[in-house]
Scaffold this active site. Structure first.
Site, PDB file in Angstrom:
ATOM      1  N   SER A 188       0.839  -1.188   0.000  1.00 29.34           N
ATOM      2  CA  SER A 188       0.000   0.000   0.000  1.00 29.34           C
ATOM      3  C   SER A 188       0.883   1.250   0.000  1.00 29.34           C
ATOM      4  O   SER A 188       1.687   1.428  -0.911  1.00 29.34           O
ATOM      5  CB  SER A 188      -0.966  -0.044   1.179  1.00 29.34           C
ATOM      6  OG  SER A 188      -1.965   0.936   1.032  1.00 29.34           O
ATOM      7  N   ASP A 275      -9.918  -4.079  -5.146  1.00 27.85           N
ATOM      8  CA  ASP A 275      -9.238  -3.148  -4.249  1.00 27.85           C
ATOM      9  C   ASP A 275      -9.647  -1.719  -4.580  1.00 27.85           C
ATOM     10  O   ASP A 275      -9.147  -1.115  -5.529  1.00 27.85           O
ATOM     11  CB  ASP A 275      -7.725  -3.315  -4.391  1.00 27.85           C
ATOM     12  CG  ASP A 275      -6.938  -2.457  -3.407  1.00 27.85           C
ATOM     13  OD1 ASP A 275      -7.561  -1.664  -2.675  1.00 27.85           O
ATOM     14  OD2 ASP A 275      -5.698  -2.589  -3.375  1.00 27.85           O
ATOM     15  N   HIS A 304      -8.229  -4.818  -0.608  1.00 28.22           N
ATOM     16  CA  HIS A 304      -6.913  -4.233  -0.309  1.00 28.22           C
ATOM     17  C   HIS A 304      -6.022  -5.171   0.504  1.00 28.22           C
ATOM     18  O   HIS A 304      -4.856  -4.848   0.737  1.00 28.22           O
ATOM     19  CB  HIS A 304      -7.095  -2.901   0.415  1.00 28.22           C
ATOM     20  CG  HIS A 304      -5.869  -2.060   0.426  1.00 28.22           C
ATOM     21  ND1 HIS A 304      -5.147  -1.786  -0.730  1.00 28.22           N
ATOM     22  CD2 HIS A 304      -5.195  -1.441   1.440  1.00 28.22           C
ATOM     23  CE1 HIS A 304      -4.108  -1.027  -0.430  1.00 28.22           C
ATOM     24  NE2 HIS A 304      -4.107  -0.814   0.883  1.00 28.22           N
TER      25      HIS A 304
END
Length: 324
Positions: A188, A275, A304
């Site tokens: 991320s 996501d 995610h």
């Protein structure tokens, strides 16, 4: 979250065609030169833990503008000789936490430097590094996406990306580390920092691990997802519509795709088709921009979480194949 982005066959062809901002290289070269001029040698102190298989040091190094950044350094307790080192960056809202949160890479035989995230650590894992340039009160919540976004020079991610580059440079100076085998890794926000560091100091990076990376094709992401952190910018622009042009220009200076164009090291990325936090079209745009050998793991049914430990296994195997 259902499927919301392009179909997979179109994602595999998707590229970012918008050019990078004028002066991109000069902006980052000047920023990094300033940080290096202010740099001091890193400090290390041993940290006792209940673990017998891993040793830990608390590391302080200088990041943006010479400001102190905290990190953990984990190593296999029985290691001899210089080790390859993984420099890991942390997801949005999290800090470095405790040494016991970070055992995978050291368990696999690597030195592992985990960089704390300035001004974060108020969301899901604690942090120890304030952001004195703008917000000296330390970790903050709920977000950092619009801190100083009025200009590239004052933007939060200018500071954080500089910290990431300095973490890589610091890793090459640490005792017991093989400076020719440096890996950058993260998921991320951490994945975005891995791409940025690999693009800004490509000669220092031997491999890249970037899971569901953030900050990819930012302008598109703002228009196709209602999820934070991207939606922080949308809410900001609703309140400040006259700031749109300068905000988008600032964000262009930290778009992961522009850094990816400068990556020459082998890289493994992941994306998940559901996501909404880091849309897959942006991840594919970054993937296609990378100049070196690369592979992408696609998790059709994930959000995610992006492959979870399945991606960790793939990343370990990828790095082992290229470094050992």
């Amino acid at each position: 979250m259902a499927l919301f982005d392009l179909p997979l066959d179109e994602l595999r062809e998707y590229r970012l065609t918008r050019p990078e901002p004028d002066g991109f290289d000069d902006f980052w070269a000047g920023t990094l030169a300033d940080a290096r001029r202010a740099a001091l040698p890193p400090g290390l102190s041993a940290v006792p833990t209940p673990l017998t298989g891993v040793t830990t040091h608390d590391v302080t190094f200088t990041g943006y503008a010479g400001q102190p950044i905290r990190a953990w350094l984990n190593r296999p307790a029985t290691a001899t000789g210089p080790l390859p080192v993984v420099v890991e960056f942390i997801g949005y809202g999290g800090g470095r936490g405790l040494p016991l949160d970070w055992l995978i890479w050291a368990s696999a035989g690597y030195a592992h430097l985990i960089m704390d995230t300035r001004g974060q650590g108020g969301g899901w894992r604690g942090g120890d590094t304030p952001d004195p340039d703008e917000y000296g009160a330390g970790p903050a919540h709920p977000g950092v996406m619009t801190r100083g976004v009025g200009a590239p020079e004052t933007y939060y991610y200018r500071r954080l990306i500089t910290d990431a580059v300095r973490a890589v440079e610091t890793a090459t100076e640490l005792p017991g580390v093989d400076a020719s085998r440096v890996v950058v890794a993260g998921k991320s926000q951490g994945g975005a920092l891995a791409l940025a560091a690999a693009g800004l100091v490509p000669d220092l990076v031997a491999a890249v691990v970037s899971g569901v990376p953030f900050l990819c094709d930012i302008r598109r992401a703002l228009t196709i997802t209602d999820s934070d952190p991207f939606h922080e910018v949308v809410r900001f622009l609703r309140a400040n519509p006259g700031a749109a042009e300068r905000t988008l220009r600032t964000l262009d200076h930290v778009d992961s795709v522009h850094f990816a164009r400068r990556i020459t090291a082998p890289a493994i990325l992941s994306t998940a088709l559901m996501d909404a936090t880091c849309p897959p079209s942006g991840v594919f745009a970054a993937y296609h921009a990378i100049q070196g050998p690369k592979q992408i793991e696609v998790y059709e049914w994930d959000g995610h979480d992006g492959g979870r430990t399945h991606f960790d296994v793939a990343a370990l195997e990828f790095v082992d194949d290229r470094l050992n």
